[in-house]
Scaffold this motif. Structure first.
Motif, PDB file in Angstrom:
ATOM      1  N   ILE A  71      79.610 129.085  50.827  1.00 11.62           N
ATOM      2  CA  ILE A  71      80.149 129.138  52.188  1.00 11.62           C
ATOM      3  C   ILE A  71      81.665 129.263  52.077  1.00 11.62           C
ATOM      4  O   ILE A  71      82.308 128.468  51.395  1.00 11.62           O
ATOM      5  CB  ILE A  71      79.761 127.875  52.974  1.00 11.62           C
ATOM      6  CG1 ILE A  71      78.237 127.803  53.127  1.00 11.62           C
ATOM      7  CG2 ILE A  71      80.436 127.865  54.342  1.00 11.62           C
ATOM      8  CD1 ILE A  71      77.745 126.502  53.719  1.00 11.62           C
ATOM      9  N   LEU A 130      84.690 125.432  57.313  1.00  7.53           N
ATOM     10  CA  LEU A 130      83.641 126.067  56.527  1.00  7.53           C
ATOM     11  C   LEU A 130      82.992 127.173  57.344  1.00  7.53           C
ATOM     12  O   LEU A 130      82.657 126.979  58.506  1.00  7.53           O
ATOM     13  CB  LEU A 130      82.583 125.040  56.121  1.00  7.53           C
ATOM     14  CG  LEU A 130      83.061 123.857  55.287  1.00  7.53           C
ATOM     15  CD1 LEU A 130      81.892 122.908  55.017  1.00  7.53           C
ATOM     16  CD2 LEU A 130      83.692 124.329  53.992  1.00  7.53           C
ATOM     17  N   GLY A 131      82.805 128.314  56.712  1.00  8.64           N
ATOM     18  CA  GLY A 131      82.180 129.458  57.359  1.00  8.64           C
ATOM     19  C   GLY A 131      83.198 130.539  57.647  1.00  8.64           C
ATOM     20  O   GLY A 131      84.401 130.300  57.661  1.00  8.64           O
ATOM     21  N   THR A 185      78.433 126.646  60.598  1.00  4.43           N
ATOM     22  CA  THR A 185      78.731 127.495  59.441  1.00  4.43           C
ATOM     23  C   THR A 185      78.712 128.974  59.811  1.00  4.43           C
ATOM     24  O   THR A 185      79.488 129.756  59.263  1.00  4.43           O
ATOM     25  CB  THR A 185      77.770 127.219  58.268  1.00  4.43           C
ATOM     26  OG1 THR A 185      76.422 127.327  58.714  1.00  4.43           O
ATOM     27  CG2 THR A 185      78.005 125.861  57.671  1.00  4.43           C
TER      28      THR A 185
END
Length: 179
Positions: free
Chosen positions: A4, A21-22, A122
């Protein structure tokens, strides 16, 4: 398995940088798929919201002052925009979301919990790595599932640009009606 992506320099929490994150989701992108949990524990899949304009309001927790105001304001103001819906996403447990909706007197508010697997967080790049909360952000998605507005709020404790979000939703709804 793909890692990720981690992004820094996007937002802060009480003035301190955090890691998201993502991937970043931007204007023109196809809206990513996700599954949330509704207050009644039923699944809320992104596909179930397709075909209409929606404001996706992302908050760290409904039970904080800015999140409470953000959720109330979008739910109040969307009433005058036609067939536009508001989905508020947080990692609050579904029971807490149901309690908040009842206490706030907002009947029929569409809220979804991302606590289970961070599917939304995410996909939209809003998971705060350090806290396992979602960063404050707002996305407007048109009836064709294209992102027409994306805002990652620079400081989590600040409000989003309500006027820009509502203008994007109004424009997308006008385009939907004209099609």
């Amino acid at each position: 398995m793909n890692a990720i992506p981690e992004r820094t320099g996007v937002t802060t929490f009480r003035g301190r940088p955090v890691t998201l994150l993502g991937p970043a989701v931007g204007v023109g992108d196809q809206a990513p798929d996700f599954t949330l949990v509704a207050p009644d524990m039923s699944p809320v899949a992104s596909a179930s919201l397709a075909g209409r304009v929606r404001i996706v309001s992302v908050v760290p927790s409904l039970e904080t002052p800015v999140c409470d105001l953000q959720t109330r304001r979008f739910n109040e103001e969307v009433a005058g925009l036609g067939d536009v819906s508001v989905l508020t996403v947080s990692v609050d447990l579904p029971f807490a979301q149901a309690r908040w909706c009842g206490a706030a007197g907002i009947e029929g508010a569409l809220v979804g919990s991302d606590h289970r697997d961070l599917s939304f967080g995410t996909a939209y790049g809003v998971v705060i790595k350090e806290f396992r909360l979602l960063a404050r952000a707002v996305f407007v998605i048109d009836a064709n599932d294209t992102v027409v507005h994306a805002e990652y709020v620079p400081e989590i404790g600040e409000h989003p640009d309500y006027d820009a979000v509502l203008a994007a939703a109004k424009s997308a709804e006008s385009a939907r009606r004209a099609a």
